[in-house]
Design a protein around this motif. Sequence first.
Motif, short mmCIF file in Angstrom:
data_model
loop_
_atom_site.label_atom_id
_atom_site.label_comp_id
_atom_site.label_asym_id
_atom_site.label_seq_id
_atom_site.Cartn_x
_atom_site.Cartn_y
_atom_site.Cartn_z
N ILE A 1 7.33 -9.09 10.05
CA ILE A 1 6.84 -8.30 11.51
C ILE A 1 5.04 -7.75 11.66
CG2 ILE A 1 9.14 -8.53 12.31
CD1 ILE A 1 9.63 -5.65 11.02
N MET A 2 5.35 -7.01 10.24
CA MET A 2 3.93 -5.89 10.58
C MET A 2 2.55 -7.03 9.16
SD MET A 2 3.96 -3.52 11.79
CE MET A 2 6.13 -3.15 12.39
N LYS A 3 2.77 -8.71 9.39
CA LYS A 3 1.76 -9.24 8.20
C LYS A 3 0.75 -8.70 8.54
CE LYS A 3 0.77 -13.68 6.83
NZ LYS A 3 -0.76 -13.30 7.12
N ASP A 4 0.54 -9.01 10.38
CA ASP A 4 -1.31 -8.23 10.72
C ASP A 4 -1.48 -7.28 10.78
OD1 ASP A 4 -1.23 -11.36 11.59
OD2 ASP A 4 0.16 -11.07 13.62
N PHE A 5 -0.63 -6.44 10.63
CA PHE A 5 -0.82 -5.09 10.71
C PHE A 5 -1.15 -4.71 9.26
CE2 PHE A 5 1.33 -5.35 14.61
CZ PHE A 5 0.32 -4.21 15.62
N VAL A 6 -0.96 -5.45 8.08
CA VAL A 6 -0.64 -5.34 6.19
C VAL A 6 -2.73 -6.22 5.99
CG1 VAL A 6 -0.46 -5.90 4.33
CG2 VAL A 6 1.04 -5.79 5.84
N ASP A 7 -2.51 -7.02 7.38
CA ASP A 7 -3.80 -7.40 7.30
C ASP A 7 -4.90 -6.97 8.16
OD1 ASP A 7 -3.21 -9.93 6.09
OD2 ASP A 7 -2.73 -11.21 7.93
N TYR A 8 -5.12 -6.08 8.90
CA TYR A 8 -5.98 -4.31 9.31
C TYR A 8 -5.62 -3.36 8.90
CZ TYR A 8 -8.19 -2.15 12.93
OH TYR A 8 -9.03 -1.50 14.16
N TYR A 9 -4.73 -2.92 8.26
CA TYR A 9 -4.83 -1.66 7.20
C TYR A 9 -5.41 -1.44 5.87
CZ TYR A 9 -3.49 0.17 11.89
OH TYR A 9 -3.48 0.14 13.24
N GLY A 10 -4.67 -2.65 5.47
CA GLY A 10 -4.18 -2.77 3.89
C GLY A 10 -3.15 -2.26 3.97
N ILE A 11 -2.28 -2.76 2.44
CA ILE A 11 -1.09 -2.86 1.58
C ILE A 11 -0.64 -1.44 1.60
CG2 ILE A 11 -1.33 -3.46 -0.37
CD1 ILE A 11 0.66 -5.06 0.53
N SER A 12 -1.39 -0.01 1.51
CA SER A 12 -0.92 0.86 0.85
C SER A 12 -0.35 1.97 1.92
CB SER A 12 -2.38 2.22 0.94
OG SER A 12 -3.01 1.98 1.77
N LYS A 13 -0.18 1.21 3.37
CA LYS A 13 0.10 2.35 4.75
C LYS A 13 1.17 1.79 4.61
CE LYS A 13 0.07 2.40 9.69
NZ LYS A 13 -0.92 2.87 11.03
N PHE A 14 2.10 0.59 3.94
CA PHE A 14 2.94 -0.25 4.33
C PHE A 14 4.19 -0.20 3.09
CE2 PHE A 14 0.51 -2.52 7.40
CZ PHE A 14 1.08 -2.14 8.71
N ALA A 15 5.56 0.60 2.55
CA ALA A 15 6.06 0.95 1.66
C ALA A 15 6.97 0.76 2.13
CB ALA A 15 5.51 2.61 1.11
N ASN A 16 7.95 1.04 0.85
CA ASN A 16 9.36 1.25 0.68
C ASN A 16 10.21 2.76 0.40
OD1 ASN A 16 12.21 0.13 -1.94
ND2 ASN A 16 11.86 -0.52 0.03
N VAL A 17 10.69 2.86 1.17
CA VAL A 17 11.85 3.81 0.02
C VAL A 17 13.18 3.15 0.32
CG1 VAL A 17 13.34 5.87 0.81
CG2 VAL A 17 11.04 5.57 1.19
N THR A 18 14.31 2.89 -0.90
CA THR A 18 15.15 2.96 -0.86
C THR A 18 16.20 3.85 -0.60
OG1 THR A 18 14.67 1.30 -2.71
CG2 THR A 18 17.15 1.33 -2.55
N ASN A 19 17.22 2.86 0.61
CA ASN A 19 18.29 3.65 0.75
C ASN A 19 19.03 4.95 -0.27
OD1 ASN A 19 19.40 2.23 3.89
ND2 ASN A 19 17.44 3.53 4.43
N GLY A 20 19.71 5.37 0.48
CA GLY A 20 20.48 6.44 -0.49
C GLY A 20 21.56 6.92 -0.24
N ILE A 21 22.47 8.12 -0.31
CA ILE A 21 23.71 8.22 0.32
C ILE A 21 24.37 10.12 -0.62
CG2 ILE A 21 24.96 6.08 0.45
CD1 ILE A 21 26.17 6.41 -1.92
N THR A 22 24.74 10.75 0.24
CA THR A 22 25.24 11.86 -0.65
C THR A 22 26.40 12.14 -1.85
OG1 THR A 22 25.57 13.70 -0.24
CG2 THR A 22 26.13 12.82 1.26
N PRO A 23 25.59 11.96 -2.80
CA PRO A 23 27.39 12.28 -3.44
C PRO A 23 28.46 13.08 -3.23
CG PRO A 23 25.16 12.64 -4.67
CD PRO A 23 24.64 12.29 -3.16
N ARG A 24 28.21 14.15 -2.66
CA ARG A 24 28.94 15.31 -2.00
C ARG A 24 29.55 14.46 -1.67
NH1 ARG A 24 23.84 16.07 -3.90
NH2 ARG A 24 23.12 16.57 -1.68
#
Length: 831
Positions: free
Chosen positions: A459-482
């Motif tokens: 979905i963001m391929k063209d924007f990656v070409d335009y802005y460069g890869i560093s704008k597109f990152a990952n944060v893997t989800n998490g859950i609260t252990p409480r």
Amino acid sequence: EKWPKGDEKVWRTALRGLDTDVPSITKSVVNHVQTSLARQAYNLDNLGAYQAAALSVRDNLILNWNDTQMHYTRKAPKRAYYLSLEFLMGRTLDNALLNLGLKDKYQEGVHQLGFNLEDILEQERDAALGNGGLGRLAACYLDSSASQELPVWGYGLRYKYGIFQQLIGPDGSQLEAPDPWLQQGDNPWELPRLDVTYEVRFYGHAERLDGMKAIWSGGQEVVAMAYDTMIPGYDTKSTNNLRLWESKPKRGFDLQSFNAGDYERAVESSNSAEAITSVLYPNDHTTFGKELRLKQQYFWTAASLADIMRRFKNLGKPITEFPDYVAIQLNDTHPTLAIPELMRIFIDEEDVPWDAAWQLVTNTFFFTNHTVLPEALEKWPVPLMQSLLPRHMQIIFDIHYLHVAVEKKFPGDRDKFARMSLIEEGYPQQVRMANLACIGSRKVNGVAELHSELVRTTIMKDFVDYYGISKFANVTNGITPRRWLDQCNPGLSKLISETLKLPKAAFLKDLFKLEGLLKFVDDPIFQKKWAAIKQSNKERLAHYVETTLGLKINTHAMFDVQIKRLHEYKRQTLNIMGVIHRYLTLKDMTPEQRKTVNPKVVFFAGKAAPGYYIAKLTIRLIVNAARIINSDPETKDILQLYFLPDYSVSLAEVLIPASDISQHISTAGTEASGTSNMKFCLNGGLLVGTVDGANIEIAEEVGENNVFFFGHLTPAVEDLRYQHMYHAVPIEQKCPPLARVLNEVSAGRFGDGSVYEPLLNTIRQHDYYLLTEDFDSYIQALQLVDEAYQDRTEWIKKSIRTSAKMGKFSSDRAIQDYAQEYWNIESTKPE
Ligand code: 73E
């Protein structure tokens, strides 16, 4: 520091705060019974006791909340705001007690008053202002932000009705009833802020002035009023805020019409204002283009930004420093209107030149994408936007002209330009919210490694070409252990604490500490204790099912659980077809053979969007199959099937700790992350799943030998779909066992087969979600699960190893990632 007027000594004593010894607690509870609730102490029921305990706990929260907010105001750190249309909070009292460290004392206190804390906690209704994973993630992130003393506020809507209540009708279908969660009496967890209000405009006209400025006037104005919910951190005084907006008519009602005797008309305008925050839309992963939904989105973003702007202006800093004090996280595209709205404020109200305003905006926002399913990508018709938000439509077109720069970078590539455009051509034209969110944000992230890679390559391929890869990152989800360890599984939390010789706070604040359990994997005594806790959680679930549904469950069977929204891509159909296949196989066996079979109980729970016909048919099939299977004397001891109605956060808290195995079986590449998979593993349940979403990272942590993977991989999916479309092989050839199951359903084995034809045809015909491709390997995986469960000691070891390796999936880790890599904010606390 200035002291309040009056006698300083009197003030100092009065300001000392609340005592939290048991006698003070009982006193406070009883005071609330008599005064706040105006009830007699001698005929108090559990509900009254809940309300009084809640008010008493709330007193503590308010003091911490005041201190924290005062501290933020004085210190003026950079803050982050989490804009989410959904916050799936569940219950509050238990969590507040845990985070305040007062659970044992209140337990003792209410016991002395003749009550049982567990029963009191059961009185609370869930705050269910969300559909599923996206809303629950927001709730986990608030808990983690407060627990790590980060200056983060949530902003959302105070829906009068949360996600609908699910009932099962006589024919097995889902029925929906409203969820009037606020009608339990006053909600003790929210503080109405009569003084925090903003006017929000709709419709009218936008008149361009010189340059890029404009004046927006006329139309309809409604009022947004704030309700604040306190978000206590765990083991800290820090208490953050979740601010939810309620819509109200600007003047109680139109006085002129009222006086002229036109009562109908007078209440009509008040009704239309109140309609905005009346109900949560119960669809996830689909967009309908409904005007009221767009109104919700604008109402919420406009009120939130006005509030953020007012707070920023109180700092007295130049407007150019806005991004040094404010970071805004967009939870999916739902709050994307915040981008043109902030542009409007800068340009029309603050006289910032266009280019400078765009600089500020694109340094303020961060955008999280939660799905790559095409039907979930939000688009709004240009004519609708033009009428409802004429000024924003202008601004979006102005931003659109930025794209001339895109053409320059890729000369001649007209297709690329068309794909990257904010406006999709067609009748009518549509505004593409994901594209707007992307170009208006500093960074874009997905929610698990595979998903973020799919965002970058699809979905963001063209924007990656335009802005460069560093704008597109990952944060893997998490859950609260409480909530998802200590609260839902206190027995396990206690065992872990005793085994590691650590206070609970040590691993509840640093989940990597669970790795210490690996040393005990081979310890038979520890294994026994571990298994005993699972067993008692299974009995707790069985007790719940018996008291609520009147059904008796075999707690010595393996518990197999799939709980999530009903959706074709999540493939509950694959699961139910697998159950029916198992049933048919059992029926084929001799009684002697059946005796060797591993007994199993299969649980489903989940809601279907009210208009999602195929998902509702799936529920109906599960319920009716359960009726036949559970009453078959030949098999009922070795196979039981349950659909538990009205899935909720609270039900998840009972189901998850009881599971031996859970199913996360989406077609590869479709489930962005999944978060219940993490919850099951943390509680020592194993996974059967596809190579999708966060399943992959879970397997990386726990080792592939501790996860039951099956099915085709993401890169194969596109080709397989193409084959199904153009070179379809009949299901009888492709997958005979599945064909047999479908035929049995068709033939009426589980009630009138013709009812299910439309569902069966989705598999027989296009099979878009590739059940026929994955069925054989799915059945094999379940076979391996059965075999593994026969060796109980080996199974327990897998369970311990799995739980021990869940450190990465704490939402504390995820929030730290956002705080450091995106928002650039730091921990800070009073004193
Ligand atoms: O995989 C889950 C993910 O774990 C994903 O399907 C879900 O978000 C979870 C948290 O990241 C999600 N919900 C929606 N899109 N993705 C959604 C879309 C429209 C309306 C409501 C929810």
